[in-house]
Design a protein around this motif. Sequence first.
Motif, short mmCIF file in Angstrom:
data_model
loop_
_atom_site.label_atom_id
_atom_site.label_comp_id
_atom_site.label_asym_id
_atom_site.label_seq_id
_atom_site.Cartn_x
_atom_site.Cartn_y
_atom_site.Cartn_z
N SER A 1 1.23 -1.58 0.21
CA SER A 1 0.06 0.16 -0.13
C SER A 1 0.71 1.56 -0.14
O SER A 1 -0.07 2.09 -0.02
CB SER A 1 -0.63 0.33 1.35
OG SER A 1 -0.16 0.44 2.58
N PRO B 1 -6.15 6.97 0.63
CA PRO B 1 -6.90 5.74 1.92
C PRO B 1 -7.89 4.73 0.80
O PRO B 1 -8.54 3.41 1.33
CB PRO B 1 -7.57 6.24 3.19
CG PRO B 1 -6.56 7.77 2.67
CD PRO B 1 -6.12 8.56 1.78
N LEU C 1 -5.39 2.25 -1.02
CA LEU C 1 -5.29 1.58 -0.12
C LEU C 1 -6.45 0.48 0.23
O LEU C 1 -5.81 -0.67 0.13
CB LEU C 1 -4.64 2.25 1.04
CG LEU C 1 -4.28 1.20 2.48
CD1 LEU C 1 -3.05 2.03 2.86
CD2 LEU C 1 -5.43 1.45 3.34
N GLU D 1 4.59 -3.70 5.98
CA GLU D 1 3.32 -2.86 6.60
C GLU D 1 3.24 -1.39 6.90
O GLU D 1 3.85 -2.05 8.24
CB GLU D 1 1.94 -3.01 6.48
CG GLU D 1 1.05 -3.12 5.08
CD GLU D 1 1.16 -2.25 4.14
OE1 GLU D 1 0.90 -0.80 4.76
OE2 GLU D 1 1.09 -2.11 2.93
N ASN E 1 0.98 1.20 6.81
CA ASN E 1 0.00 1.59 6.82
C ASN E 1 -0.95 0.48 8.31
O ASN E 1 -2.00 -0.40 8.16
CB ASN E 1 -1.13 1.41 6.34
CG ASN E 1 -0.50 2.66 5.27
OD1 ASN E 1 -1.17 3.89 5.54
ND2 ASN E 1 -0.05 2.32 4.14
N GLU F 1 -4.30 -0.48 9.89
CA GLU F 1 -5.25 -0.98 7.86
C GLU F 1 -5.01 -2.41 7.55
O GLU F 1 -5.71 -3.20 7.43
CB GLU F 1 -4.93 -0.19 6.93
CG GLU F 1 -5.21 0.98 6.69
CD GLU F 1 -4.56 2.52 7.69
OE1 GLU F 1 -4.13 2.06 8.07
OE2 GLU F 1 -5.52 3.69 7.93
#
Length: 239
Positions: free
Chosen positions: A163, A168, A171, A193, A195, A198
């Motif tokens: 991502s 967002p 993603l 990751e 993020n 998420e």
Amino acid sequence: MISVKELTAGYTPGIDILNGIDLEVGRAEIVTLLGPNGCGKSTLLKCIAGYLFPRQGQIYLEGDDVGRTPVHLKVRHCALGFVPQTENVFAALSVRENLLIGGQFLHPRACQERLQQLCELYPVLARKLDAAAASLSGGERQILALGRALMPSPRTLLLDEPSAGLSPKVLAEVFEAIEHTRRKEVVAILMVEQNAMEALGISDRAYVLAQGQVALTGPARQLLEDPRMRELYLGDRAA
Ligand SMILES: Nc1ncnc2c1ncn2[C@@H]1O[C@H](COP(=O)(O)OP(=O)(O)OP(=O)(O)O)[C@@H](O)[C@H]1O
Ligand SMILES: [Mg+2]
């Protein structure tokens, strides 16, 4: 299925980047690898993929000791798919050509069938089959990189920051594609990751690396609520 035991590895003689890592990813599991920049996340994926050999410890894929098997043999014989952090598509080639390269070890007919299957799984690829990869948006490009890695039907998939750089909404689309992959294909997914929130949302379990070691591990839901996550990794973002 991935099993890493007491893995130590590095690039420069005398300097270990990974220092005694133990990690497991089960069949049809999504496991996220978190940690600050430079802590060794990509290095761990590169080791599992076979770009870098361990100094100590073992790497097993589906029970086979593959610590010293180079990446091209792992992709061909150990059902491994790897999407690197950067340069994960051939920009000058079309979407179709990228996918066909992913299927280069398949019989030509199987390759075409698999291409059709993946176009059904990811309609965005079907719509852009003849477009140059360079013309894709960031999210489309990540889905193409995923599709390319999935062409030979890997049973183990390594994703390095799928991502990165995405808004967002996009993603969420890429993560949905990854979840979809887990539902449709029986594949163990290890994903690096940044993020964290998420990524934990679609993961079963996670590992947090710090200075080349596993600082924290557990079920994703539990880690989301663990105050040590803030200390180790989330920093100001969670404050
Ligand atoms: N090819 C290389 N040769 C020498 N050192 C390297 C090489 N690749 C990475 N390193 C070093 O290894 C350490 C870990 O790098 P790595 O890329 O694994 O970190 P990372 O956790 O993936 O970071 P990021 O979140 O920024 O992607 C860093 O200190 C980096 O400088
Ligand atoms: Mg990295």
